[in-house]
Design a protein around this motif. Structure first.
Motif: not given
Length: 250
Positions: A109, A111, A130, A160-161
């Protein structure tokens, strides 16, 4: 270089932004550009990059078209970008370090920072953007949505960012809002998935779309940019329902 990751981009008349996008992903060994009938220099620009595989085909709606473009990639790990987006160096480094140890049901994920005519938009629904843009096609792919497509998730999906951003040159000219409203509202109306509402209800829904963006999402803090986005959102709501109404009840 992020080994084992393909970049997938669909294009149509993207000459004004595509070079910036392709410059940013030159470290990837496989970049798929799937063009849907460009009449500008998009194809010529894409053909100048040795890591780009160039394809042409019909536009089937955003979800189905992106899913088909994914099938043309060399690798299973897919970084999906639009032709007006560019990954930051920090993001590319994060992808390179994350993918080798990630499982096929993991998703990245990311931004997205949205720019409008020289400045980033911090509010108006554009500020906390996001998006799932990194996935393994053995477990995930795009849905069938004609517009506002997304990655289908399952019970085993793990988000998972990642650090870094996708820099999105969203708007360089106000006329792009008008073009997008017309195109997207037609696609939504033709999808057959919208409910039918009386004209008065459509009008109220458009007003709510404006108030949601300008007030609830603090669009007023973005100055004239927030006002333009709010009016554009209201117009998008109005025209998609009215086009469907006229189409089904002439």
């Amino acid at each position: 270089m992020p080994a084992g990751v393909s970049v997938v981009i669909i294009t149509r008349n993207a000459a004004s932004t595509l070079q910036r996008t392709l410059d940013a992903v030159q470290c990837f060994d496989d970049v798929v550009v799937y063009d849907n009938g460009s009449s500008d220099d998009t194809m010529h620009i894409a053909s100048g990059y040795s890591n780009v595989s160039l394809h042409e085909g019909d536009f089937l709606g955003f979800g189905p078209t992106k899913r088909f473009a994914v099938s043309l990639a060399k690798h299973d790990w897919i970084l999906s970008l639009d032709a007006d987006e560019a990954p930051s160096e920090e993001l590319i480094e994060a992808i390179a370090s994350w993918c080798p140890s990630a499982a096929s049901n993991d998703l990245g994920q990311i931004r997205r920072e949205n720019w409008m005519m020289g400045r980033p938009v911090r509010y108006s629904g554009w500020g906390k953007d996001w998006l799932v843009r990194l996935f393994n096609r053995r477990c995930h792919n795009f849905n069938d949505a004609m517009v506002h497509e997304s990655i289908l998730l399952s019970e085993t999906s793990r988000l998972q960012r990642l650090s870094g951003i996708i820099e999105h040159t969203a708007v360089t000219d106000l006329s792009q809002f008008l073009e997008k409203i017309n195109r997207y509202s037609s696609l939504r109306a033709e999808s057959g998935k919208l409910k039918h509402y009386p004209a008065a209800i459509v009008f109220l829904k458009a007003i709510f779309a404006f108030l949601r963006t300008y007030v609830l999402q603090h669009g007023w803090l973005d100055g004239w940019r927030g006002l333009v986005i709010s009016v554009s959102n209201a117009n998008g709501v109005f025209w998609k329902y009215m086009k469907q109404s006229v189409r089904n009840h002439p």
